[in-house]
Scaffold this motif. Structure first.
Motif, PDB file in Angstrom:
ATOM      1  N   GLN A 118       0.828  -1.207   0.000  1.00  0.00           N
ATOM      2  CA  GLN A 118       0.000   0.000   0.000  1.00  0.00           C
ATOM      3  C   GLN A 118       0.866   1.262   0.000  1.00  0.00           C
ATOM      4  OE1 GLN A 118      -3.766  -0.290   2.536  1.00  0.00           O
ATOM      5  NE2 GLN A 118      -2.615  -2.061   3.251  1.00  0.00           N
ATOM      6  N   LEU A 119       1.985   1.217   0.711  1.00  0.00           N
ATOM      7  CA  LEU A 119       2.884   2.375   0.714  1.00  0.00           C
ATOM      8  C   LEU A 119       3.487   2.597  -0.668  1.00  0.00           C
ATOM      9  CD1 LEU A 119       4.733   1.983   4.142  1.00  0.00           C
ATOM     10  CD2 LEU A 119       2.783   3.440   3.580  1.00  0.00           C
ATOM     11  N   TYR A 173      -2.268  16.175   0.939  1.00  0.00           N
ATOM     12  CA  TYR A 173      -3.216  15.579   1.890  1.00  0.00           C
ATOM     13  C   TYR A 173      -4.607  15.495   1.261  1.00  0.00           C
ATOM     14  CZ  TYR A 173      -6.516  15.330   5.778  1.00  0.00           C
ATOM     15  OH  TYR A 173      -7.560  14.982   6.594  1.00  0.00           O
ATOM     16  N   GLY A 174      -5.051  16.602   0.680  1.00  0.00           N
ATOM     17  CA  GLY A 174      -6.377  16.615   0.069  1.00  0.00           C
ATOM     18  C   GLY A 174      -6.483  15.638  -1.091  1.00  0.00           C
ATOM     19  N   SER A 181      -9.026   8.653  -1.178  1.00  0.00           N
ATOM     20  CA  SER A 181      -9.564   7.870  -0.048  1.00  0.00           C
ATOM     21  C   SER A 181      -8.558   6.918   0.588  1.00  0.00           C
ATOM     22  CB  SER A 181     -10.808   7.074  -0.496  1.00  0.00           C
ATOM     23  OG  SER A 181     -11.793   7.944  -0.972  1.00  0.00           O
ATOM     24  N   PHE A 182      -7.291   7.291   0.567  1.00  0.00           N
ATOM     25  CA  PHE A 182      -6.301   6.497   1.295  1.00  0.00           C
ATOM     26  C   PHE A 182      -6.390   6.831   2.778  1.00  0.00           C
ATOM     27  CE2 PHE A 182      -4.142   6.331  -2.896  1.00  0.00           C
ATOM     28  CZ  PHE A 182      -3.952   4.955  -2.969  1.00  0.00           C
ATOM     29  N   PRO A 183      -6.231   5.849   3.660  1.00  0.00           N
ATOM     30  CA  PRO A 183      -6.257   6.124   5.100  1.00  0.00           C
ATOM     31  C   PRO A 183      -5.167   7.126   5.464  1.00  0.00           C
ATOM     32  CG  PRO A 183      -6.372   3.757   4.684  1.00  0.00           C
ATOM     33  CD  PRO A 183      -6.058   4.400   3.362  1.00  0.00           C
ATOM     34  N   VAL A 184      -5.530   8.102   6.278  1.00  0.00           N
ATOM     35  CA  VAL A 184      -4.584   9.157   6.626  1.00  0.00           C
ATOM     36  C   VAL A 184      -3.357   8.584   7.332  1.00  0.00           C
ATOM     37  CG1 VAL A 184      -5.669   9.674   8.862  1.00  0.00           C
ATOM     38  CG2 VAL A 184      -4.383  11.453   7.648  1.00  0.00           C
ATOM     39  N   GLU A 185      -3.550   7.484   8.111  1.00  0.00           N
ATOM     40  CA  GLU A 185      -2.423   6.869   8.816  1.00  0.00           C
ATOM     41  C   GLU A 185      -1.386   6.329   7.832  1.00  0.00           C
ATOM     42  OE1 GLU A 185      -5.571   6.014   9.230  1.00  0.00           O
ATOM     43  OE2 GLU A 185      -6.095   6.783  11.229  1.00  0.00           O
TER      44      GLU A 185
END
Length: 668
Positions: A118-119, A173-174, A181-185
């Protein structure tokens, strides 16, 4: 991802499609030798190749350290990756559809594919965003900086995927969190955003910066270097340490340079991103860059996989910071360089220019000439010591002399030491030829004194002959000291000699693995004697053999199947995988497999019998004859019976000349 198991069809197709030569040659230089390939092992330091790759068997093995296996095992070891991550990487590389054991979980599996995967995806999408922003009106200043100030072509911009981070607090970020819709974490773990000190909001790490993607050796984006376009500090901002990015282990542009390094058999290391980019743009492609940190031994060893002659040229800036960086880099490499394992040179471009500046005025051919004429690292160090000193002043002369002696003390090659004694004496003589011989002798005396101190402190044991001759007269002479030290080391650090039991079980397992025609004989012999493998590693392998054989077809290869079955337990596999490979001695042993089966079975039983006799003797000695005479007599009979059987087993386990004559050599 631990909740999912890959379907055997996926594993089989990955193994079939992933050629072991193609994969391993990306990490080390391989040379054809007969039907196989050889190279320097990437898992331990060696001077002569003992690492072999068989394309027919699709296996590798190192006769130096004993590591071996298939392409999956290699990637797990070299990248310290899990079995699942390796399957995923290879499946993506060869465009293989991934199937799990439970089809109904496949959709869930794709969502939970792994943190690293995912990263990789987040960073790749961020990189595309930065590239797009560079071509937009907001990226105009950054694009002009690249094309006009740095004189970088559109082709090079595309090759290095250069981009621009817009001047906004929440732009990336936006885009990643709100739009994609990637998880902010996960976006934070990718190193792209930071949490604000107050509240639960986040802001972009890179703002109004020229973005330079940093790739791993496979070409995947793992981080970024951001150059400011204003007076903001720092000038260069790198991604933080993440699951993917460790700047002490990464070299910029290695993914683009590795092929050229292998072909040209040398590598050039520069300091900055744009030095590397400019050189690649000029057609000099065997170039990598450090990431603003001291060059580490890990990075050096990574580079040495790609050059057979181990040629490294350091081309850092000629300013004070660049000289310090060069000195630090030499410190990491000098042990390898002094021993001849690295051919190290240093290039300082005239007038203090870096490679990027130099190429704006001069041609690539001129730079290549500088590379050819670059100084050996010892010459560079000596010249650097002398450069700013006035040898007519006593204190500065003494300081230069002291620094030179430190360098000379590290030289262990006689011809090299002789040359540099003369070379340094000529420098210190300031052109007075009459003083050269005297100064040379004085330098040698100081080197001898340093060596004597090192010997007394147990630091070094192999001085050059020029020094060793003088050490003979020392009370604790070099030869005796070396012998004494060597004996002590052998007592402390040499591997414990393998027991009879370990040798016997290992040989029995090798016969079973490599001699299919004798497998039933091994089983019959063990069942007849009611024997089991006693050592835990061997017992584990035997259990795996039984389990794998129950699911095998006649055409299947037992060793290959075993490797697949053990890959998910690498900690256990590493202790038995040496049994999957044969050296010349073991091959000869297997040519007389029937005798070896008899001998190993007898040895295993002998050891068990000795243990039984010891237990019987212990009970016998504790028995009170006046009270339990019958029990004592029983123990006595068992003891002598076991002793008789031990003598017979001793005879059975010894292979005699007559046995060898009677039994013809078999075929593996």
């Amino acid at each position: 991802m631990n909740n999912f198991r890959f379907h055997q069809d996926t594993i089989a197709e990955v193994k079939q499609r992933a050629d072991i030569y193609d994969v391993i040659s990306e990490h080390i230089v391989l040379k054809k030798q007969g039907k196989d390939y050889v190279g320097l092992c990437p898992f331990h330091e060696e001077k002569t190749p003992s690492f072999t790759v068989s394309t027919t068997k699709q296996m590798y093995y190192c006769f130096g350290c004993g590591l071996g296996g298939n392409v999956l095992k290699f990637l797990m070891e070299i990248g310290k990756s899990s079995f699942g991550d390796v399957i995923l990487d290879l499946a993506r590389r060869y465009q293989i559809q991934i199937k799990t054991e439970s089809p109904e979980n496949r959709q869930e599996f794709q969502r939970q594919i792994s943190l690293r995967e995912q990263l990789y995806e987040i960073l790749a999408i961020a990189n595309n965003f930065y590239q797009y922003a560079l071509s937009q009106p907001q990226g105009k200043i950054a694009l002009e900086y690249l094309k006009k100030t740095r004189q970088i072509s559109e082709e090079t911009i595309q090759k290095f995927q250069l981009g621009y981070a817009p001047n906004g607090w929440e732009t990336i970020y936006g885009y990643l969190v709100e739009q994609k819709s990637f998880p902010v974490e996960l976006v934070e773990k990718a190193g792209l955003i930071l949490p604000r000190k107050s509240g639960n909001s986040y802001y972009d790490r890179f703002r109004d910066r020229l973005m330079i993607p940093i790739n791993d050796v496979q070409g995947r984006v793992i981080g970024f270097g951001g150059r400011t376009l204003t007076d903001e500090q720092p000038k260069y901002l790198n991604s933080p340490e993440t699951e993917l990015f460790d700047k002490g282990k990464i070299l910029f542009a290695l993914d683009k340079a590795k092929t050229a390094i292998s072909k040209q058999d040398k590598v050039v290391i520069v300091e900055g991103y744009f030095d590397a980019i400019a050189l690649h743009a000029a057609g000099i492609n065997n170039v990598v860059a450090s990431l603003g940190t001291a060059l580490s031994s890990i990075q050096i060893k990574q580079l040495l996989r790609y050059t057979e002659s181990k040629q490294i040229i350091l081309n850092f800036d000629a300013d004070r910071a660049g000289i310090k960086a060069t000195d630090r880099a030499i410190g990491e490499i000098e042990k390898l360089a002094y021993s001849g394992e690295v051919q190290l040179r240093v290039l300082n471009i005239p007038d203090g220019k870096d490679a990027d500046e130099y190429l704006r005025t001069y041609s690539a051919e001129k730079y290549q000439e500088l590379l050819v004429n670059s100084a050996l690292w010892i010459d560079w160090q000596i010249q650097n010591i002398v450069k700013s000193k006035n040898l007519s002043l006593a204190d500065e002369y003494a300081q230069v002399n002291q620094e030179i002696v430190k360098i000379l003390t590290k030289i262990t090659n006689d011809s090299q030491l002789t040359y540099y004694l003369q070379y340094c004496a000529e420098i210190l003589s300031k052109g007075d030829a009459r003083r050269v011989s005297l100064i040379s002798e004085n330098l040698l005396t100081q080197v001898f004194i340093n060596w004597r101190k090192l010997l007394a402190e147990d630091e070094l044991l192999s001085p050059p002959l020029l020094v060793a001759k003088q050490l003979k007269s020392h009370p604790r002479n070099h030869r005796n000291f070396t012998k004494e030290k060597k004996n002590n080391l052998s007592l402390l650090s040499a591997p414990v000699e393998r027991s009879l039991l370990a040798e016997a079980e290992s040989l029995l397992l090798r016969i079973y693995l490599h001699c299919p025609k004798y497998r039933q004989d091994v089983k019959d012999a063990m069942e007849a004697r009611d024997l089991q493998f006693n050592l835990s590693d061997n017992r584990f392998l035997w259990q795996q053999i039984i389990a794998v054989e129950n699911e095998m077809n006649e055409s299947d290869n037992l060793i290959s199947k075993l490797q697949d079955s053990c890959l998910e337990t690498p900690d256990k596999l590493v202790n038995v995988e040496h049994l999957f490979h044969l050296d010349e001695k073991t091959k000869k042993n297997l040519l007389r497999a029937p005798l070896e089966i008899r001998s190993t079975i007898a040895t295993i039983e002998l050891i068990m019998s000795i243990k039984r006799r010891s237990a019987i003797l212990n009970k016998w000695q504790k028995t009170d004859l006046s009270v339990e005479s019958e029990l004592a007599k029983k123990y006595q009979e068992k003891f002598y019976s076991e002793s008789e059987w031990i003598r017979e087993l001793e005879r059975l386990r010894l292979t005699t000349i007559q046995d060898l004559i009677k039994v013809p050599l078999g075929e593996l």
